[in-house]
Design an enzyme around this catalytic site. Sequence first.
Site, PDB file in Angstrom:
ATOM      1  CG  ASP A  13      -1.906  -1.159   1.196  1.00 61.54           C
ATOM      2  OD1 ASP A  13      -2.265  -1.621   0.102  1.00 61.54           O
ATOM      3  OD2 ASP A  13      -2.266  -1.625   2.294  1.00 61.54           O
ATOM      4  CE  LYS A  16       2.582  -2.562  -4.219  1.00 61.92           C
ATOM      5  NZ  LYS A  16       2.130  -2.130  -2.893  1.00 61.92           N
ATOM      6  N   GLY A  40      -4.476  -4.353  -3.751  1.00 57.37           N
ATOM      7  CA  GLY A  40      -5.462  -3.331  -4.098  1.00 57.37           C
ATOM      8  C   GLY A  40      -4.693  -2.094  -4.492  1.00 57.37           C
ATOM      9  CG  HIS A  41      -1.988  -2.117  -6.988  1.00 60.39           C
ATOM     10  ND1 HIS A  41      -1.074  -2.691  -7.826  1.00 60.39           N
ATOM     11  CD2 HIS A  41      -1.717  -2.637  -5.755  1.00 60.39           C
ATOM     12  CE1 HIS A  41      -0.296  -3.525  -7.142  1.00 60.39           C
ATOM     13  NE2 HIS A  41      -0.681  -3.509  -5.890  1.00 60.39           N
ATOM     14  CD  GLN A 225       0.821  -8.968  -2.545  1.00 61.61           C
ATOM     15  OE1 GLN A 225       1.455  -9.521  -3.410  1.00 61.61           O
ATOM     16  NE2 GLN A 225      -0.436  -8.628  -2.723  1.00 61.61           N
TER      17      GLN A 225
HETATM   18  P1  GDP Z   1      -0.632   0.275  -3.573  1.00 62.68           P
HETATM   19  O1  GDP Z   1      -1.257  -0.985  -3.092  1.00 62.68           O
HETATM   20  O2  GDP Z   1       0.838   0.339  -3.292  1.00 62.68           O
HETATM   21  O3  GDP Z   1      -0.938   0.573  -5.021  1.00 62.68           O
HETATM   22  O4  GDP Z   1      -1.294   1.461  -2.714  1.00 62.68           O
HETATM   23  P2  GDP Z   1      -2.864   1.631  -2.363  1.00 62.68           P
HETATM   24  O5  GDP Z   1      -3.568   2.138  -3.566  1.00 62.68           O
HETATM   25  O6  GDP Z   1      -3.400   0.415  -1.695  1.00 62.68           O
HETATM   26  O7  GDP Z   1      -2.774   2.720  -1.214  1.00 62.68           O
HETATM   27  C1  GDP Z   1      -2.241   3.972  -1.439  1.00 62.68           C
HETATM   28  C2  GDP Z   1      -3.307   5.028  -1.067  1.00 62.68           C
HETATM   29  O8  GDP Z   1      -2.691   6.292  -0.976  1.00 62.68           O
HETATM   30  C3  GDP Z   1      -4.386   5.198  -2.138  1.00 62.68           C
HETATM   31  O9  GDP Z   1      -5.584   5.586  -1.522  1.00 62.68           O
HETATM   32  C4  GDP Z   1      -3.845   6.325  -3.005  1.00 62.68           C
HETATM   33  O10 GDP Z   1      -4.851   7.039  -3.705  1.00 62.68           O
HETATM   34  C5  GDP Z   1      -3.216   7.186  -1.953  1.00 62.68           C
HETATM   35  N1  GDP Z   1      -2.056   7.959  -2.393  1.00 62.68           N
HETATM   36  C6  GDP Z   1      -1.013   7.563  -3.180  1.00 62.68           C
HETATM   37  N2  GDP Z   1      -0.113   8.558  -3.284  1.00 62.68           N
HETATM   38  C7  GDP Z   1      -0.585   9.592  -2.547  1.00 62.68           C
HETATM   39  C8  GDP Z   1      -0.094  10.896  -2.229  1.00 62.68           C
HETATM   40  O11 GDP Z   1       0.976  11.315  -2.651  1.00 62.68           O
HETATM   41  N3  GDP Z   1      -0.862  11.665  -1.391  1.00 62.68           N
HETATM   42  C9  GDP Z   1      -2.056  11.247  -0.888  1.00 62.68           C
HETATM   43  N4  GDP Z   1      -2.737  12.052  -0.085  1.00 62.68           N
HETATM   44  N5  GDP Z   1      -2.555  10.026  -1.181  1.00 62.68           N
HETATM   45  C10 GDP Z   1      -1.818   9.226  -1.992  1.00 62.68           C
HETATM   46  P1  IMO Z   2      -0.832  -4.218  -2.196  1.00 62.19           P
HETATM   47  O1  IMO Z   2      -0.387  -4.775  -3.522  1.00 62.19           O
HETATM   48  C1  IMO Z   2      -0.909  -4.546   2.136  1.00 62.19           C
HETATM   49  C2  IMO Z   2      -0.896  -8.608   3.815  1.00 62.19           C
HETATM   50  C3  IMO Z   2      -2.143  -9.026   4.558  1.00 62.19           C
HETATM   51  C4  IMO Z   2      -1.530  -9.942   5.599  1.00 62.19           C
HETATM   52  C5  IMO Z   2      -0.413 -10.643   4.825  1.00 62.19           C
HETATM   53  C6  IMO Z   2      -0.810 -12.000   4.277  1.00 62.19           C
HETATM   54  O2  IMO Z   2      -2.119  -3.486  -2.249  1.00 62.19           O
HETATM   55  O3  IMO Z   2       0.275  -3.425  -1.570  1.00 62.19           O
HETATM   56  P2  IMO Z   2      -2.331 -12.763   2.228  1.00 62.19           P
HETATM   57  O4  IMO Z   2      -3.793 -12.546   1.957  1.00 62.19           O
HETATM   58  O5  IMO Z   2      -1.438 -12.230   1.160  1.00 62.19           O
HETATM   59  O6  IMO Z   2      -2.017 -14.186   2.585  1.00 62.19           O
HETATM   60  O7  IMO Z   2      -2.041 -11.920   3.582  1.00 62.19           O
HETATM   61  O8  IMO Z   2      -0.095  -9.784   3.740  1.00 62.19           O
HETATM   62  N1  IMO Z   2      -1.116  -8.125   2.422  1.00 62.19           N
HETATM   63  C7  IMO Z   2      -1.073  -6.841   2.069  1.00 62.19           C
HETATM   64  N2  IMO Z   2      -0.924  -5.722   2.818  1.00 62.19           N
HETATM   65  N3  IMO Z   2      -1.002  -4.455   0.790  1.00 62.19           N
HETATM   66  C8  IMO Z   2      -1.131  -5.570   0.037  1.00 62.19           C
HETATM   67  O9  IMO Z   2      -1.116  -5.534  -1.310  1.00 62.19           O
HETATM   68  C9  IMO Z   2      -1.209  -6.831   0.669  1.00 62.19           C
HETATM   69  N4  IMO Z   2      -1.350  -8.102   0.226  1.00 62.19           N
HETATM   70  C10 IMO Z   2      -1.274  -8.887   1.319  1.00 62.19           C
HETATM   71  O10 IMO Z   2      -2.799  -7.929   5.128  1.00 62.19           O
HETATM   72  O11 IMO Z   2      -0.925  -9.183   6.608  1.00 62.19           O
HETATM   73 MG    MG Z   3      -2.827  -1.616  -1.844  1.00 63.52          MG
END
Ligand code: GDP
Ligand code: IMO
Ligand code: MG
Length: 428
Positions: A13, A16, A40-41, A225
Amino acid sequence: MPLDIIIGAQWGDEGKGRITDLLAQQAHIVARYSGGDNAGHTVAVGHETFKLHLIPSGIVHDGVLCVIGNGTVINPVVFLREIDGLAARGVDVSPARLKISRHAHLITPAHIALDKAAESALGKDAIGTTQRGIGPAYTDKANRTGLRAGLLANPEALGDAVLAHVEAKNEWLVKIHGAEALDGQAIAAEFAHYAQRIAPYLADTSVLLDEALQAGQSVLAEGAQGTLLDIDHGTYPFVTSSSPTAGGALTGLGLGPKVVGKVFGVAKAFSSRVGSGPFVTELQGEAAVRLRGTGANPWDEYGTTTGRPRRVGWLDLVVLRHAVRVNSLTDLVLTKLDILSGLPEIPVCVAYELDGQRLDHFPPEPELLERCQPIYETLPGWQEDVTGVRHLADLPANALNYIAFVAAHTRTAVSMASVGPEREQVAV
Ligand code: GDP
Ligand code: IMO
Ligand code: MG
């Protein structure tokens, strides 16, 4: 043209998806190489926000080819739901634009049932998985009993394999976990239906990627991840079951190291983690709410896949140095810098203390990590709103100082910093 790799440098999270979306503007192909719909991206483009779980974030760019590599695990229902959702929003998700490796593994309802049963059996020691069947699907892969996506092109073999798979898993579900048996015939019939729709997406993606690279095209590998969730290099056993690190990108796409260009490590300007496991710089109470947000904004720290509030804490440079080493990061990308605006001062963890000893690296035994205390250096904060900044040099002096501190302590260039969730809210 090279293969550039985007890696999560922390616990997932990190942002990416939005960095992949940004770099996809210059890429021909975007490829996912590990994980499944545990990811979840989030990609925000103008008024539209896309939350992608399995489909590479490059899908949002017309003309970019997307690949789901052999290192991934695919739940066919999620795949179909996701492409239908994207198609309804006008995104081209035809087999001409999206390819699935025949060697990717399939997630079945039996894997999901086993994931849930295993977590429930662990009670207070649960890993906190996303309950998407990820661990059991990779277990089958390693055990050489998995179902590969290529089966979807062979209806007869698929039916037999799914039936045998569910029967075998029922033994575990019923006898070990005391859960209900699943209906193998019904699941086989469902999979036959999914196969008709998914078979046209199957390809030998290793060959496809190699040919593209040889023809001078550029490929972006989109990590899921993060480094600290890696099965080998993460906070085991509180990890996922795949290799989100740079080595996993190569194994997960069927390519070798010669083709690699840049390796971008995406890191939040602070730290977050969902699920259980050690987290040395974790904050509680008011300080945590300041970094997490209350849920009022779409970017507040609540899981994209599960909606769980994320645990948050200050930036941990022991973690980032670990990520630099195990991934050979060429660049760091700091995200959510805007969230730190307004803090009078910002602690940054530079090392750990364990039993009176200073540690600059993770302790060798994962259990010891639970007992490590952070050693902080406190940097001055900045009060300015940075959300409109587009060039690193235009950031407030103390924000630049924060970035320079990270670069110095990781010996890695910070080449971008994001200052808001929107596509253009990046300072380069
Ligand atoms: P990922 O799994 O690495 O793709 O990240 P996620 O999408 O799960 O979580 C990142 C969260 O931060 C999302 O809600 C994005 O919209 C938000 N986000 C990413 N970059 C920024 C930033 O520079 N500022 C703010 N405020 N939110 C951001
Ligand atoms: P993105 O790509 C954050 C975490 C779960 C748990 C551990 C194992 O959005 O960054 P699993 O279901 O993979 O067996 O769970 O890994 N986890 C993540 N945490 N971002 C993710 O993906 C994750 N994918 C798995 O919360 O701690
Ligand atoms: Mg994510």
